[in-house]
Design an enzyme around this catalytic site. Structure first.
Site, mmCIF file in Angstrom:
data_model
loop_
_atom_site.group_PDB
_atom_site.id
_atom_site.type_symbol
_atom_site.label_atom_id
_atom_site.label_comp_id
_atom_site.label_asym_id
_atom_site.label_seq_id
_atom_site.Cartn_x
_atom_site.Cartn_y
_atom_site.Cartn_z
ATOM 1 N N LYS A 138 24.041 -58.693 -7.371
ATOM 2 C CA LYS A 138 24.649 -57.652 -6.954
ATOM 3 C C LYS A 138 23.915 -56.989 -5.762
ATOM 4 O O LYS A 138 24.321 -56.069 -4.953
ATOM 5 C CB LYS A 138 25.092 -56.618 -8.123
ATOM 6 N N ASP A 176 11.003 -61.827 -3.051
ATOM 7 C CA ASP A 176 9.919 -61.452 -3.750
ATOM 8 C C ASP A 176 9.289 -62.418 -4.048
ATOM 9 O O ASP A 176 8.279 -62.982 -3.230
ATOM 10 C CB ASP A 176 10.366 -60.524 -5.009
ATOM 11 N N LYS A 204 9.019 -58.758 0.468
ATOM 12 C CA LYS A 204 7.494 -58.193 -0.026
ATOM 13 C C LYS A 204 6.530 -59.174 0.497
ATOM 14 O O LYS A 204 6.229 -60.298 0.622
ATOM 15 C CB LYS A 204 7.458 -58.300 -1.479
ATOM 16 N N PHE A 235 7.440 -52.213 -6.619
ATOM 17 C CA PHE A 235 9.093 -51.888 -7.025
ATOM 18 C C PHE A 235 9.689 -51.197 -6.472
ATOM 19 O O PHE A 235 9.431 -49.938 -6.366
ATOM 20 C CB PHE A 235 9.067 -52.045 -8.725
ATOM 21 N N VAL A 236 10.845 -51.410 -5.644
ATOM 22 C CA VAL A 236 11.606 -50.445 -5.100
ATOM 23 C C VAL A 236 13.100 -50.656 -5.617
ATOM 24 O O VAL A 236 13.708 -51.417 -6.282
ATOM 25 C CB VAL A 236 11.707 -50.600 -3.478
ATOM 26 N N ARG A 246 21.599 -48.409 -7.322
ATOM 27 C CA ARG A 246 21.824 -49.212 -6.380
ATOM 28 C C ARG A 246 22.761 -48.161 -5.302
ATOM 29 O O ARG A 246 22.724 -48.712 -4.043
ATOM 30 C CB ARG A 246 23.021 -50.160 -6.591
#
Ligand code: IMP
Ligand code: MG
Length: 181
Positions: A42, A102, A130, A151-152, A164
């Site tokens: 998503k 990532d 990243k 981590f974002v 989100r």
């Protein structure tokens, strides 16, 4: 700013300006083609919606449900295709859109799958990349922003399904990650 956010990494205005540039590049790549955009759900939903409204070329949208995180802040190492049927990409010019690159496992697995399904050309676009060593050898063709290895959340990216809908990319407070884990 949302109370769970420690700091904003990329604000809304900066994202919007960058989307103009990305859209222009994508358009140059696919000019004269009928494009099929494959959205990785998503996380890429918000990004794709904003990007596609800047692309005045004929295109179709397909969605792909893929999971690799299973709720935590570290990739599980396994990429699961959750749909019963894959998008009909045979002979098509495909742009895969994901929120973030990532470990690279997701994008590598998706590109491989689409090529196996007979896509004529597969290019990829991610909002964030990243800066780290990838587990799978893959880089995106179009990248919004390079970020550090942290981590974002926001602008489509979640932590345990939440955040989100934030209009910016931000870093969560450490205690929030602790509480929700
Ligand atoms: P990869 O397969 O490790 O490249 O992971 C890609 C997927 O992991 C993305 O589509 C995201 O859904 C998720 N992901 C990776 N990093 C983050 C992050 O910092 N925040 C939220 N989701 C992330
Ligand atoms: Mg994702």
């Amino acid at each position: 700013m949302h109370e769970d956010i420690e700091r904003i990494l990329i604000d809304e205005g900066v994202i919007e300006k960058r989307l103009d540039v990305l859209a222009e590049r994508v358009m140059r790549e696919f000019r004269g083609r009928e494009l099929m955009v494959v959205v990785i759900l998503k996380g890429a939903l918000v990004f794709t919606a904003d990007l596609l409204r800047r692309l005045p070329i004929p295109l179709e949208i397909e969605c792909l449900n893929v999971a690799s995180y299973h709720g935590g802040t570290e990739s599980s190492g396994q990429v699961d295709f959750l749909d019963a049927k894959l998008p009909p990409v045979e002979g098509r010019f495909v742009l895969v859109v994901d929120d973030i690159l990532d470990t690279g496992r997701t994008l590598a697995a998706v590109e491989k799958k689409l090529r196996e399904q007979g896509a004529r050309k597969v290019k990829s676009c991610v909002l964030l990349s990243k800066d780290k060593k990838r587990a799978a050898e893959v880089e995106a063709d179009f990248v919004g922003f390079g970020i550090g290895d942290e981590f974002v959340v926001g602008y489509g990216l979640d932590f345990q399904g939440l955040y989100r809908n934030l209009p910016y990319i931000g870093v969560l407070k450490e205690e929030v990650i602790g509480e929700l884990s």
